[in-house]
Design a protein around this motif. Structure first.
Motif, PDB file in Angstrom:
ATOM      1  N   PHE A   1      67.023  87.126  68.191  1.00  0.00           N
ATOM      2  CA  PHE A   1      66.098  87.165  67.061  1.00  0.00           C
ATOM      3  C   PHE A   1      66.823  86.902  65.740  1.00  0.00           C
ATOM      4  CE2 PHE A   1      62.453  88.772  64.620  1.00  0.00           C
ATOM      5  CZ  PHE A   1      61.438  88.171  65.345  1.00  0.00           C
ATOM      6  N   LYS A   2      68.037  87.400  65.629  1.00  0.00           N
ATOM      7  CA  LYS A   2      68.814  87.141  64.410  1.00  0.00           C
ATOM      8  C   LYS A   2      69.115  85.658  64.255  1.00  0.00           C
ATOM      9  CE  LYS A   2      71.214  91.563  63.746  1.00  0.00           C
ATOM     10  NZ  LYS A   2      72.523  92.254  63.816  1.00  0.00           N
ATOM     11  N   ARG A   3      69.433  84.996  65.353  1.00  0.00           N
ATOM     12  CA  ARG A   3      69.736  83.573  65.265  1.00  0.00           C
ATOM     13  C   ARG A   3      68.515  82.773  64.830  1.00  0.00           C
ATOM     14  NH1 ARG A   3      73.619  80.752  69.637  1.00  0.00           N
ATOM     15  NH2 ARG A   3      72.888  79.018  68.338  1.00  0.00           N
TER      16      ARG A   3
ATOM     17  N   ALA B   1      66.007  83.985  63.163  1.00  0.00           N
ATOM     18  CA  ALA B   1      65.747  84.384  61.773  1.00  0.00           C
ATOM     19  C   ALA B   1      66.620  83.580  60.821  1.00  0.00           C
ATOM     20  CB  ALA B   1      65.993  85.877  61.599  1.00  0.00           C
ATOM     21  N   ASP B   2      67.856  83.331  61.202  1.00  0.00           N
ATOM     22  CA  ASP B   2      68.753  82.511  60.378  1.00  0.00           C
ATOM     23  C   ASP B   2      68.188  81.095  60.201  1.00  0.00           C
ATOM     24  OD1 ASP B   2      70.537  84.569  60.003  1.00  0.00           O
ATOM     25  OD2 ASP B   2      71.905  83.938  61.589  1.00  0.00           O
ATOM     26  N   THR B   3      67.573  80.573  61.250  1.00  0.00           N
ATOM     27  CA  THR B   3      66.937  79.257  61.154  1.00  0.00           C
ATOM     28  C   THR B   3      65.816  79.278  60.135  1.00  0.00           C
ATOM     29  OG1 THR B   3      67.478  78.706  63.453  1.00  0.00           O
ATOM     30  CG2 THR B   3      65.674  77.480  62.431  1.00  0.00           C
ATOM     31  N   ILE B   4      64.997  80.331  60.175  1.00  0.00           N
ATOM     32  CA  ILE B   4      63.897  80.473  59.222  1.00  0.00           C
ATOM     33  C   ILE B   4      64.433  80.538  57.792  1.00  0.00           C
ATOM     34  CG2 ILE B   4      62.093  82.059  58.421  1.00  0.00           C
ATOM     35  CD1 ILE B   4      61.260  80.510  60.854  1.00  0.00           C
ATOM     36  N   ILE B   5      65.466  81.332  57.605  1.00  0.00           N
ATOM     37  CA  ILE B   5      66.053  81.480  56.264  1.00  0.00           C
ATOM     38  C   ILE B   5      66.612  80.148  55.767  1.00  0.00           C
ATOM     39  CG2 ILE B   5      67.927  82.583  54.982  1.00  0.00           C
ATOM     40  CD1 ILE B   5      67.518  85.044  56.846  1.00  0.00           C
ATOM     41  N   SER B   6      67.225  79.378  56.675  1.00  0.00           N
ATOM     42  CA  SER B   6      67.793  78.078  56.284  1.00  0.00           C
ATOM     43  C   SER B   6      66.714  77.102  55.841  1.00  0.00           C
ATOM     44  CB  SER B   6      68.591  77.479  57.449  1.00  0.00           C
ATOM     45  OG  SER B   6      67.728  77.025  58.479  1.00  0.00           O
ATOM     46  N   LEU B   7      65.476  77.345  56.275  1.00  0.00           N
ATOM     47  CA  LEU B   7      64.341  76.506  55.879  1.00  0.00           C
ATOM     48  C   LEU B   7      63.668  77.031  54.611  1.00  0.00           C
ATOM     49  CD1 LEU B   7      62.802  75.987  59.436  1.00  0.00           C
ATOM     50  CD2 LEU B   7      64.034  74.274  58.072  1.00  0.00           C
TER      51      LEU B   7
ATOM     52  N   ALA C   1      64.624  75.665  67.100  1.00  0.00           N
ATOM     53  CA  ALA C   1      64.883  75.262  65.713  1.00  0.00           C
ATOM     54  C   ALA C   1      64.142  73.967  65.377  1.00  0.00           C
ATOM     55  CB  ALA C   1      66.383  75.091  65.488  1.00  0.00           C
ATOM     56  N   ASP C   2      64.119  73.023  66.321  1.00  0.00           N
ATOM     57  CA  ASP C   2      63.388  71.775  66.117  1.00  0.00           C
ATOM     58  C   ASP C   2      61.891  72.060  65.895  1.00  0.00           C
ATOM     59  OD1 ASP C   2      65.712  70.314  66.478  1.00  0.00           O
ATOM     60  OD2 ASP C   2      65.320  69.899  68.605  1.00  0.00           O
ATOM     61  N   ILE C   3      61.362  72.970  66.694  1.00  0.00           N
ATOM     62  CA  ILE C   3      59.952  73.344  66.555  1.00  0.00           C
ATOM     63  C   ILE C   3      59.697  73.958  65.181  1.00  0.00           C
ATOM     64  CG2 ILE C   3      58.197  74.976  67.374  1.00  0.00           C
ATOM     65  CD1 ILE C   3      59.416  74.552  70.217  1.00  0.00           C
ATOM     66  N   LEU C   4      60.563  74.868  64.775  1.00  0.00           N
ATOM     67  CA  LEU C   4      60.362  75.564  63.500  1.00  0.00           C
ATOM     68  C   LEU C   4      60.474  74.614  62.312  1.00  0.00           C
ATOM     69  CD1 LEU C   4      62.245  78.900  64.240  1.00  0.00           C
ATOM     70  CD2 LEU C   4      59.764  78.546  64.086  1.00  0.00           C
TER      71      LEU C   4
ATOM     72  N   THR D   1      68.430  76.299  74.073  1.00  0.00           N
ATOM     73  CA  THR D   1      67.183  76.991  73.721  1.00  0.00           C
ATOM     74  C   THR D   1      67.055  77.134  72.207  1.00  0.00           C
ATOM     75  OG1 THR D   1      67.202  78.260  75.787  1.00  0.00           O
ATOM     76  CG2 THR D   1      65.857  79.128  73.984  1.00  0.00           C
ATOM     77  N   TYR D   2      68.145  77.473  71.561  1.00  0.00           N
ATOM     78  CA  TYR D   2      68.117  77.704  70.119  1.00  0.00           C
ATOM     79  C   TYR D   2      67.829  76.418  69.351  1.00  0.00           C
ATOM     80  CZ  TYR D   2      70.175  82.071  71.669  1.00  0.00           C
ATOM     81  OH  TYR D   2      70.395  83.265  72.320  1.00  0.00           O
ATOM     82  N   GLN D   3      68.367  75.296  69.841  1.00  0.00           N
ATOM     83  CA  GLN D   3      68.096  74.012  69.196  1.00  0.00           C
ATOM     84  C   GLN D   3      66.650  73.593  69.421  1.00  0.00           C
ATOM     85  OE1 GLN D   3      70.281  72.296  67.120  1.00  0.00           O
ATOM     86  NE2 GLN D   3      68.316  71.292  66.659  1.00  0.00           N
TER      87      GLN D   3
END
Length: 591
Positions: A358-360, A362-368, A303-306, A298-300
């Motif tokens: 949500f934290k995970r 959010a980490d994806t957003i920050i990495s972008l 993340a692909d979408i984001l 789910t997280y991947q």
């Protein structure tokens, strides 16, 4: 008459004389206040000093600039004058020839501030940034459009000095529930620019439909884009990535930042229809409402979408939603994978899983290299304060605003009362929402936000970025009704967000607002007229359902609505206009 005033005739003469002297003194000493209130601009500028004489604007007027970077702004004015007046005004980068002169100056100031000086022989717009020059152009266009059209338009001379109160002056449109399309969005962006609003929050995904193309997961639109709030079988409607790029560029030319919302972990039913392997399950009344937090894939997937969203929207901000997860969270209870996840991470409640999820993301957003935007429930998730913006929407939970400020988050104020435009704007309107069945959002209440609604100690916080109105579209299926719910409240929002409260004047605003109605008519806007409610009858797309409740002590009636951000409005007895600090100590509502 002599008998009435004989005993106090001396006092009466002195009083009249004093009033006359005061009026003359005020007229001489306070031209800013007296003139600014009468200038036909929304939002009201900070000051206006009236001059003598007029500037004659015609098709031969030349636009120039002292910096080549201002060419897009010159082209914007050129295009708008052509649309409004039919003139083809030339743009010449040779500033010496200019009768309308744009000037970038080296000066520290509030972003977006400007001066607009109209002299008999020249108009000059100055700012320390391109955005400020643009807002000077917008004020000039408003002055032009308030005059009778013709081959020559006479503009009264004077000087405007202006700056925005807030840097976040936002509007949110929900297109998941009903889809309105590219041309309607562009028209809305035009009016946002006209009123100096600068943040367009675009709610593109929710339970009813997924409205943005994701190349890696095409079923999100081909399957998830099917249906809307009123017709689950409606043809798939969505924005292609080319559409998105076009709209983002259109907004950028108007100094409007577009912020996408990709909702998670709740409000996920449309995505789950397309890709059921990431479905978190169903709770009573909320089928397929969440993503599955126990599935690592789910997280991947998200993340692909984001990553694709990040490439489409250069704002470096993504709104992740994060609200109302509690409506569907019970679907996770008892699942073996969820139980294993709780044991493995030493979680003690399903809310812990929600926060972990949500934290995970959010980490994806920050990495972008993007900022995380989220609704006020996310205050409890302990996201990094320097990378998070909280949207406070639950005016019945003022503690969330207080907590957000205590945790040093930046905050955008968008409480349902009075900034949800899906609430009706007149007591006699029947289609749309009311708080507790009684309270609605008038143009006047929007105008008087935030000062009459928020405690002054919180309002003075530098963490408050600004304000935003939101419109959810459960009861809005047509462009006509969309207009009716937005206008003229959009103008009131603009003045609430821009104008210094020291110079705001509601009576002046109402007079200026009346001058906007012919412009709405010209643009085909079907608006509500608060001064003549019968002028445009309420636009109704879906007749309201009248529910009759059996009053019986053994009868259980579920007051929750299945509409977004709707579930708690009937459970509170907050009175309209009550300030949040009066509500301290109220128990937080959770469905």
């Amino acid at each position: 008459m002599s008998n009435i005033y004989s005993c106090n005739s001396h006092k009466f003469v002195k009083l009249v004389s004093f009033k006359l002297v005061f009026v003359l003194f005020a007229s001489f000493c306070f031209p800013l206040l007296l003139s600014a209130q009468n200038i036909n601009i929304i939002p009201l500028p900070k000051s206006f000093v009236k001059g003598e004489g007029q500037f004659q604007l015609n098709g031969n007027t030349l636009i120039g600039m002292n910096d080549d970077s201002l060419l897009p702004e010159a082209n914007y004015l050129q295009t708008e004058l052509q649309k409004a007046n039919g003139w083809t005004i030339a743009v010449d980068q040779n500033e010496a020839k200019a009768l309308i002169d744009f000037q970038l100056i080296k000066k520290d100031g509030i972003p977006g501030s400007y001066t607009l000086k109209i002299e008999p022989q020249k108009i000059t717009i100055r700012s320390s940034d391109n955005e400020g020059v643009f807002y000077g152009i917008v004020s000039l266009l408003q002055l032009i459009r308030s005059q009778p059209s013709g081959n020559v338009i006479n503009l009264t001379t004077g000087e405007i000095t202006d700056a925005p109160r807030y840097q976040w002056r936002g509007f949110m449109l929900d297109e998941s529930r009903h889809f309105f399309g590219k041309e309607k969005v562009k028209q809305l962006l035009d009016w946002m620019a006209f009123y100096k609003l600068n943040k367009f929050h675009w709610h593109l995904t929710d339970a009813n439909g997924w409205r943005v193309e994701i190349k890696k997961y095409p079923k999100l639109t081909s399957v998830g884009g099917i249906g809307n709030h009123s017709d689950s079988l409606a043809d798939a409607k969505y924005y292609t990535q080319e559409d998105i790029k076009e709209i983002v560029a259109y907004a950028r030319d108007r100094f409007i930042t577009v912020i996408p919302e990709i909702d998670m972990p709740g409000h996920a039913a449309a995505a789950n229809r397309a890709y059921p392997q990431f479905n978190g399950g169903s709770a009573r009344g909320y089928p397929n409402f969440t993503f599955d937090p126990s599935n690592e894939k789910t997280y991947q997937f998200l993340a692909d979408i984001l990553k694709e969203i990040n490439a489409l929207f250069p704002s470096h901000m993504v709104h992740l939603g994060g609200d109302e997860v509690a409506l569907g969270i019970q679907a996770w209870a008892g699942k073996p994978a969820i139980t294993d996840m709780m044991v493995r991470n030493k979680f003690t409640s399903l809310s812990d899983i929600e926060h972990y999820f949500f934290k995970r993301m959010a980490d994806t957003i920050i990495s972008l290299n993007d900022k995380i935007l989220c609704w006020d429930e996310a205050v409890e998730t302990d996201l990094p304060s320097d990378k998070t913006i909280i949207f406070w929407w639950r005016q019945n939970v003022p503690s969330q605003l207080t907590l957000a400020l205590q945790k040093k988050y930046q905050v955008v104020l968008c409480p349902r009362l009075p900034l949800y435009f899906d609430f009706v704007q007149d007591k006699d309107h029947i289609s749309g929402r009311k708080w507790n069945g009684t309270f609605y959002n008038s143009e006047s209440d929007v105008y008087n936000f935030p000062d009459k609604f928020i405690p002054s100690n919180e309002l003075q916080s530098k963490q408050i970025l600004g304000i935003q109105a939101n419109i959810w579209t459960e009861t809005i299926g047509s462009a006509k009704r969309l207009d009716f719910m937005i206008f003229p409240r959009l103008a009131a929002l603009a003045e609430a967000a821009w104008t210094d409260p020291a110079v705001k004047d509601e009576n002046s605003f109402n007079e200026r607002l009346k001058s906007e109605f012919p412009l709405y008519d010209k643009d085909g806007i079907y608006y509500y007229n608060p001064f003549d409610p019968l002028m445009h009858p309420e636009a109704i797309d879906f007749a309201p359902v009248i529910k009759h409740v059996v009053k019986n002590k053994h009868h259980r009636h579920d007051h929750r609505s299945k509409s977004r951000h709707h579930h708690s409005e009937k459970s509170s007895h907050i009175k309209r206009g009550a300030k949040p600090h009066h509500l301290k100590g109220k128990k937080k509502h959770k469905s």
